[in-house]
Design an enzyme around this catalytic site. Structure first.
Site, mmCIF file in Angstrom:
data_model
loop_
_atom_site.group_PDB
_atom_site.id
_atom_site.type_symbol
_atom_site.label_atom_id
_atom_site.label_comp_id
_atom_site.label_asym_id
_atom_site.label_seq_id
_atom_site.Cartn_x
_atom_site.Cartn_y
_atom_site.Cartn_z
ATOM 1 N N ARG A 59 0.850 -1.205 0.000
ATOM 2 C CA ARG A 59 0.000 0.000 0.000
ATOM 3 C C ARG A 59 0.880 1.248 0.000
ATOM 4 O O ARG A 59 0.520 2.282 -0.535
ATOM 5 C CB ARG A 59 -0.966 0.028 1.194
ATOM 6 C CG ARG A 59 -1.696 1.349 1.303
ATOM 7 C CD ARG A 59 -3.059 1.342 1.993
ATOM 8 N NE ARG A 59 -3.170 0.465 3.127
ATOM 9 C CZ ARG A 59 -2.681 0.719 4.360
ATOM 10 N NH1 ARG A 59 -2.022 1.836 4.596
ATOM 11 N NH2 ARG A 59 -2.834 -0.155 5.323
ATOM 12 N N TYR A 112 -11.535 18.741 -16.257
ATOM 13 C CA TYR A 112 -12.055 17.387 -16.479
ATOM 14 C C TYR A 112 -13.288 17.151 -15.588
ATOM 15 O O TYR A 112 -13.320 17.615 -14.442
ATOM 16 C CB TYR A 112 -10.942 16.385 -16.135
ATOM 17 C CG TYR A 112 -11.349 14.949 -16.265
ATOM 18 C CD1 TYR A 112 -11.500 14.368 -17.518
ATOM 19 C CD2 TYR A 112 -11.602 14.174 -15.140
ATOM 20 C CE1 TYR A 112 -11.879 13.036 -17.636
ATOM 21 C CE2 TYR A 112 -11.980 12.852 -15.249
ATOM 22 C CZ TYR A 112 -12.127 12.288 -16.506
ATOM 23 O OH TYR A 112 -12.507 10.992 -16.622
ATOM 24 N N ASP A 184 -2.963 19.845 -14.282
ATOM 25 C CA ASP A 184 -3.285 18.540 -14.877
ATOM 26 C C ASP A 184 -2.698 18.544 -16.286
ATOM 27 O O ASP A 184 -3.168 19.263 -17.165
ATOM 28 C CB ASP A 184 -4.806 18.345 -14.895
ATOM 29 C CG ASP A 184 -5.230 16.995 -15.478
ATOM 30 O OD1 ASP A 184 -4.443 16.386 -16.236
ATOM 31 O OD2 ASP A 184 -6.367 16.560 -15.194
ATOM 32 N N LYS A 209 -4.212 7.507 -19.870
ATOM 33 C CA LYS A 209 -4.342 8.065 -21.213
ATOM 34 C C LYS A 209 -3.016 7.908 -21.970
ATOM 35 O O LYS A 209 -2.562 6.805 -22.166
ATOM 36 C CB LYS A 209 -4.798 9.529 -21.107
ATOM 37 C CG LYS A 209 -5.981 9.727 -20.148
ATOM 38 C CD LYS A 209 -7.269 9.081 -20.627
ATOM 39 C CE LYS A 209 -8.375 9.139 -19.588
ATOM 40 N NZ LYS A 209 -8.704 10.476 -19.116
HETATM 41 C C1 LIG Z 1 -9.131 10.870 -17.874
HETATM 42 C C2 LIG Z 1 -8.685 12.118 -17.250
HETATM 43 C C3 LIG Z 1 -8.617 12.225 -15.842
HETATM 44 C C4 LIG Z 1 -9.014 11.078 -14.915
HETATM 45 O O1 LIG Z 1 -8.221 9.964 -15.079
HETATM 46 P P1 LIG Z 1 -8.689 8.461 -14.689
HETATM 47 O O2 LIG Z 1 -7.453 7.669 -14.874
HETATM 48 O O3 LIG Z 1 -9.819 8.110 -15.615
HETATM 49 O O4 LIG Z 1 -9.169 8.528 -13.272
HETATM 50 C C5 LIG Z 1 -8.169 13.425 -15.309
HETATM 51 N N1 LIG Z 1 -7.818 14.466 -16.097
HETATM 52 C C6 LIG Z 1 -7.898 14.404 -17.438
HETATM 53 C C7 LIG Z 1 -7.504 15.588 -18.240
HETATM 54 C C8 LIG Z 1 -8.332 13.245 -18.050
HETATM 55 O O5 LIG Z 1 -8.416 13.190 -19.394
#
Ligand SMILES: *Cc1c(COP(=O)(O)O)cnc(C)c1O
Length: 393
Positions: A59, A112, A184, A209
């Protein structure tokens, strides 16, 4: 001895993986072990107290996850890095780990969807004041920051209309009031944009992604100032949104081709956006690489590639979008983005389905908008596919 920092293509392959693993494996093994044993009690205590490197319990830390954290740390030029089970775990743990009752956070309206829910639903519940500014109004964001805040949270380019936010200018404003700047960087990866070099303190990623890139594993990453990463790590090791060894291993593998893939995503994004912008049935194209994009100058200044994400609206309404999508063959009609295969979807029924038609209009999201995540296929094939599908509209 002085070493030049290695280049991003080399770091994608080597960073975090320079040393041979146990038994001489040149690939980090998947350590599916919950816990780690010790023969000598002194060693156990030293590792537990952080006096010696090692692992105690998965963890907290794990020897497969560790090289992934090191790889993103090097790619972003950061002091420290840590990891999470998903991108939303990275974002929510960062916000919950840094904020407390009475604090104020400033962000933008176009973050997001999941981040937006944290701002509107969960942070107010713990008495954190949230101020979400008009994404396109940099003066307004600056004014709200100047009123004082603990965290300035940014995302650029935004989803789904690819607005660009000036990181350098806003980071300066935030630091003038002692705020922490979080960005982000999921749409860009460190190949296309390095927010720490632009003044950010922390960068969060959905590794689900582009970083993994193959739509087969989920994860989240955080890099930046060591004191801040340590605080968020402590929150995560206790509350438990931990990245497991198996997805970490898959993301590590995906990231070896990160620079190559991003180069192709950039080329394909530009080629498809340019094609669509000249098509009679297309109303508007949103892509920061197009000279007509309202923030093209800032995009050029802060990004080294414009990415594979774009969106476009058709003349007519949602019925036209349905016809187009149902005829596209080289695109999965699915949520998510940043995969080797092209992904396409209408924000009206995916990311922004919970908004009313009026709310979408207010957010500048046309009902006939299509979000397109260009994969790494050959651009001529993607364009031919769009051509035949648009002919049916
Ligand atoms: C998909 C995404 C997230 C969230 O990510 P997960 O892995 O689905 O939790 C956050 N910010 C952006 C810009 C995203 O495209």
């Amino acid at each position: 001895m002085h070493h030049d920092p290695i280049r991003t293509g080399t770091a994608s392959v080597w960073a975090g993986e320079e040393q041979l693993s146990s038994e001489g494996a040149i690939v980090p093994p998947v350590f599916n072990s919950v816990t780690f044993g010790f023969e000598a009690m002194d060693d156990w205590f030293d590792v537990a107290l952080g006096k010696k490197p090692g692992h105690i319990y998965s963890r907290n830390t794990n020897p497969t996850v560790r090289p992934l954290e090191e790889k993103i740390r090097v790619l972003d030029g950061a002091q420290a890095a840590t990891s999470f089970s998903t991108g939303m775990a990275a974002i929510s743990n960062t916000l919950f780990g840094l904020l407390q009752a009475g604090d104020r956070v400033v962000s933008i309206q176009d973050t997001y969807g999941g981040s937006n829910k944290v701002f509107n639903e969960f942070l107010p519940r713990m008495q954190v004041e949230v101020c979400l500014c008009d994404t396109g109004d940099v003066d307004a964001i600056e004014r709200e920051v100047a009123r004082g805040c603990t965290v300035l949270y940014l995302e650029t380019p935004t989803n789904p209309t690819l607005k660009i936010v000036d990181i350098e200018r806003l980071a300066r404003a935030a630091h003038a009031v002692g705020a922490i700047v979080v960005v982000d960087n999921t749409f860009n990866t460190p190949i296309n944009q390095r927010p720490l070099a632009l003044g950010a303190d922390l960068v969060v990623y959905s590794a689900t992604k582009y970083l993994n890139g193959h739509s087969d594993a989920m994860g989240g990453l955080l890099v930046g100032r060591k004191d801040l990463v340590d605080r968020v790590f402590h929150y995560r090791e206790i509350t438990g949104a931990t990245l497991h060894a198996q997805p970490a291993s898959m993301i590590l593998r995906g990231m070896k081709t990160l620079e190559l893939r991003m180069q192709r995503h950039n080329e394909n994004g530009m080629a498809v956006a340019t094609y669509l912008a000249a098509h009679a049935k297309v109303n508007q194209v949103f892509y920061p690489g197009l000279p007509g994009h309202p923030n093209h100058a800032i995009a050029k200044k802060q990004m080294s590639g414009f990415g594979g994400m774009l969106s476009f609206s058709l003349h007519g309404g949602f019925e036209q979008v349905v016809v187009l999508l149902e005829h596209l063959r080289l695109a999965h009609k699915a949520a998510s983005l940043g995969s080797v295969g092209t992904l396409v979807g209408p924000p009206r029924t995916t990311s922004h389905v919970e908004l009313s038609a009026q709310e979408r209009a207010d957010a500048g999201i046309p009902e006939s908008l299509v979000r397109y995540s260009a994969g790494i296929e050959n651009a001529v094939d993607l364009i031919a596919d769009l051509e035949q599908a648009l002919a049916r509209v």
